[in-house]
Each structure stands twice: as C-alpha cells, then as structure tokens.
Enzyme design. Structure first.
Site, PDB file in Angstrom:
ATOM      1  N   HIS A 200     -24.282   9.184 -56.771  1.00  0.00           N
ATOM      2  CA  HIS A 200     -25.497   8.795 -56.062  1.00  0.00           C
ATOM      3  C   HIS A 200     -26.465   8.048 -56.978  1.00  0.00           C
ATOM      4  CE1 HIS A 200     -23.882  12.334 -53.973  1.00  0.00           C
ATOM      5  NE2 HIS A 200     -24.355  11.781 -52.867  1.00  0.00           N
TER       6      HIS A 200
ATOM      7  N   GLU B 202     -22.622   8.694 -43.076  1.00  0.00           N
ATOM      8  CA  GLU B 202     -21.541   9.687 -43.045  1.00  0.00           C
ATOM      9  C   GLU B 202     -20.316   9.161 -42.302  1.00  0.00           C
ATOM     10  OE1 GLU B 202     -21.552  12.002 -45.031  1.00  0.00           O
ATOM     11  OE2 GLU B 202     -23.662  11.838 -45.540  1.00  0.00           O
TER      12      GLU B 202
END
Lengths: 338, 102
Positions: free
Chosen positions: A262, A166
């Site tokens: 993803h 992140e």
C-alpha cells in the site's frame, strides 16, 4: 439466464488487427483486445488456461449477504438482497448492491468485460463483517466489507471506489496469468491497479473528466478527525489531502525497499494519473483501456518496469505514437522509465 | 503475560491495522488456560521466524504475534495458514476472544 456462446477466439492476431482496422468503437476495442491476448498466448505457456475464455454474454448477478458482525475465516451470512430485488431498510446493503452494479456496468460497457472473470461470474458481497472491522478485502471469490469502528473508519461499502477497488482485485486475479503476487513490486502493482480502477469507476459514474477528478482513494470513509482520504493518486504522500499516516512515494526516488504494497503503490498510481492527464479527456477513454489491456501481458512477479513497458506497448498498438509517448512520459516522470 | 496480535492487509493496509492485546491475568481462567496451552504447543523454533506465503494474494493478511512475559519478548510473523498448525489455532483463539484496541 446468461446467454453463453461456446466460441473461443483463437484467431491469428494479424487477422484480428486487420478486422480491427476496419472497425470502429467498441468492436474495434474488442478485436484489439483479442489480438493482444492472442499474441500474449503465443509467448506465455502459463497463460494457456486463458484459451478457455469464451464469448459469454452475461447479466449482472449480485448477491449481498449480512455477516451480522461475525467474522469467520470464510465469510458466511444471510442473503439479504439478490439481483433484481428492491431496496431494503439496511443502507449498507443497498450501497454494496448499487456499487457492485456500477462497477459491473463500467467493466461491461467501457472494457467489454463480462464480470470479474469475464465469464459472467456472480458478484457476491458480504457486509457487516466483524465488529468494528476497519477493512474491506477480496477473498479470492467474493468481496467483504467491514463497518469500521466509527472513529478511524466510518464504513467501506458506502464508497464506490472502495467497492470497485475490491472487485478489481478479482479482475486482476483472472486477467494476469497466475495473478499478481501480493508482495514487492508485483504486490504494489496489484494494489495500484485496484486503486486505478477504483478511481476511474468513480469518475465514470460521475461523468467527470480527468482534470476535474479528485483522484483520492477512500474519500469520506475516514473519521473527521483522522483525515480526508486514504490515498491520493494525484499527490501521493500529501498528508494535507489524505491522512497523517500517508507514506506513499510518488517517484522511485523514495521507493521503499521491502515496503508495504500500500506504500509503494503510490508510484504506479501516480504514473496512471500523469498518463490520464497527458492523454486528456476522460480517464476511461484511453488510459484505463491501456492499463486494462496490459494486465494479460504481466507475469505474477511483474515489476514496475514490466508494467511500464506493457502499457507503452499497448498504447502504441491500440492508439498510436502520441498516446504511447504520453504513457512513456508518465512512467518517466515517476522515474520507472528513463 | 501479555499477548499481542497485529493483523495488517486488505484495502486499508496499516491504516486499518487490527490490534488485539490480551493480558492473560485479566481474562477468564478457562480461556487463559486454553491460550497458555496453545502457546506451549508452538514449537520453540517458530519464535523469531517468518512464515510468509511464496505467492501471497490480496486476502493474505500479515499477522504478527508478540508474547511478553517477565521482561522477555518473543515474536513470530506469518500469513494466515502458514507456519506451524498450532500457530493458526492460537491465532484463531485470540481473534475469537480478543477485543479490538485499535
């Protein structure tokens, strides 16, 4: 307080390379970084804002906020641990604090980067976001972590690679002119870069050579009955080592046109794995530096081929032909380059 | 009437897809009335459409709203903040009152 030196490095790249040739270690890396950036700035008007990058010597400045299971559109919460404060009773808070600290230290000591924006940006994390929230995300200025529902996911802040993933979205945002659009190949690259540094930071913390690493993303955050990890950079799409829904391709043969970021991120992530293995030693010695230094060379709609060419270019300039060949070979194995 | 909102993005992608399903007949009248009103305010042309950001960012979660009623189904796909403002208001209301089912 951070010490700020208002010195902008607008020095001709030839001079920087000349200085680098006469330097060693971290200083050589910094000079080569500056040379690459300098060359990049000449060719890309969009990157002019990067000229404001100053040589800032900062310090870690972490703040952890507790959302108390609320999930407002813009995360808000009570400050529960600030920089320098000791452990609190909430384990999740301490995990977020420690992992953001480790990630900061990796970027600082290995890549000579001063926090997310390279200017000493605060590291704000929000934990306990939402009820049973099965996710973590970067919201443009801070990191947000859910607790998971206890079945599919057990939590997120507890995993160093998730936190580093992140935080790296922020690094990408500030390093690539205009950021990498979160769709198509540029989006898959954005995801992949976060997985790459998520894994590398974990390896660095464990002092683990590339050949000894598990190369898994999110190991331990899934419920026992769900799987072992979310993704594998070593073997994308191998559900035996990840989970039953893993649909990542490892080469362009199985690229999913219009697929989720993803999903297709498996291809560039596998290229990084192959490069790191070919280069040997620790993934952060060469491979991570090459990938990191390639970030400013990408445009917001960069393709896999653009990333491949940028990393091959950086490998050649920073290290040499052997490293360049290794990186080129990795991208060829995933069939991005021929 | 059945309303389903699926939200995908972040670190987990589809693995952590948030799915909220509301049966309007089974929730308190006041909330159901408000949702029906918000639903009615969405321009008919929005249904079947896709409102995605031109330059999406990692925090742009993809949302898919599906309404099923009397055998008919309507769907709209969007990033948060994109598309008609009424869509955003409805989504916020669903997220506020809906219990995660997945």
């Amino acid at each position: 307080m951070p010490r700020i030196s208002p010195v902008c490095h607008i020095i001709p790249s030839k001079v920087l390379r000349h200085l680098a040739d006469r330097s060693e270690g971290a200083q050589r890396s910094r000079l080569l970084d500056s040379a690459l950036l300098s060359e990049h700035l000449r060719g890309h008007r969009a990157a002019r804002s990067l000229m404001m990058i100053a040589n800032v010597t900062g310090e870690k400045n972490r703040s952890i906020y507790d959302c108390n299971r609320r999930s407002p559109a813009s995360p808000t919460g009570k400050l529960v641990r600030a920089e320098g404060a000791g452990d609190v009773s909430d384990v999740t808070v301490n995990q977020a604090y420690d992992s953001t600290g480790s990630t900061y230290e990796f970027y600082s000591s290995v890549l000579a980067r001063n926090s997310i924006d390279n200017r000493g940006m605060r590291l704000d994390s929000f934990v306990h976001y939402g009820r049973n929230f099965n996710n973590a995300f970067w919201d443009g200025s801070e990191m947000v972590f859910g607790d998971g529902d206890g079945q599919m996911f057990l939590g997120f802040a507890m995993a160093l690679d998730v936190v580093a993933h992140e935080l790296t979205h922020g690094v990408t945002q500030y390093s690539t002119p205009g950021g990498l659009d979160y769709q198509d190949q540029s989006g898959a690259l954005n995801e992949s870069i976060s997985d790459v540094f998520g894994s590398v930071v974990k390896q660095w913390k464990l002092n683990q050579a590339a050949k000894d690493a598990d190369w898994l993303i999110g190991a331990g955050i899934l419920g026992d009955k769900v799987g072992h990890a979310l993704r594998s950079m070593k073997d994308p799409g191998n559900r035996d080592v990840t989970w039953e829904g893993d649909d990542q391709p490892s080469t362009m043969d199985k690229y999913v046109e219009g697929g989720d970021v993803h999903t297709n991120s498996g291809i560039p992530s596998h290229a990084f794995y192959l490069a790191a293995m070919a280069l040997g030693g620790n993934s952060w010695d060469k491979a991570a530096k090459i990938w990191y230094q390639a970030l400013p060379l990408l445009k917001s709609n960069a393709t896999f081929a653009d990333a491949a060419n940028a990393t091959v270019d950086v490998a050649s300039r920073t290290f040499g032909s052997a490293e360049s060949d290794a990186v080129k070979g990795a991208w060829a194995q995933v069939k991005v380059l021929k | 009437m059945n309303i389903q909102l699926e939200v995908t993005g972040g670190f987990t992608g589809k693995a952590g897809k948030q799915s909220i399903c509301l049966e309007l007949e089974k929730i308190p009248d006041g909330v159901a009335t408000e949702i029906r009103s918000l639903l009615g305010s969405i321009p008919p042309s929005a249904w079947g459409g896709s409102f995605l950001s031109n330059h999406p960012r990692p925090w742009d979660f993809k949302q898919e709203l599906t309404v099923r009623e009397e055998g008919k189904e309507r769907t709209v796909t969007f990033h948060k903040g994109q598309g008609p403002a009424e869509l955003t208001k409805l989504t916020e209301k669903i997220l506020e009152c809906g219990a995660p089912t997945a």
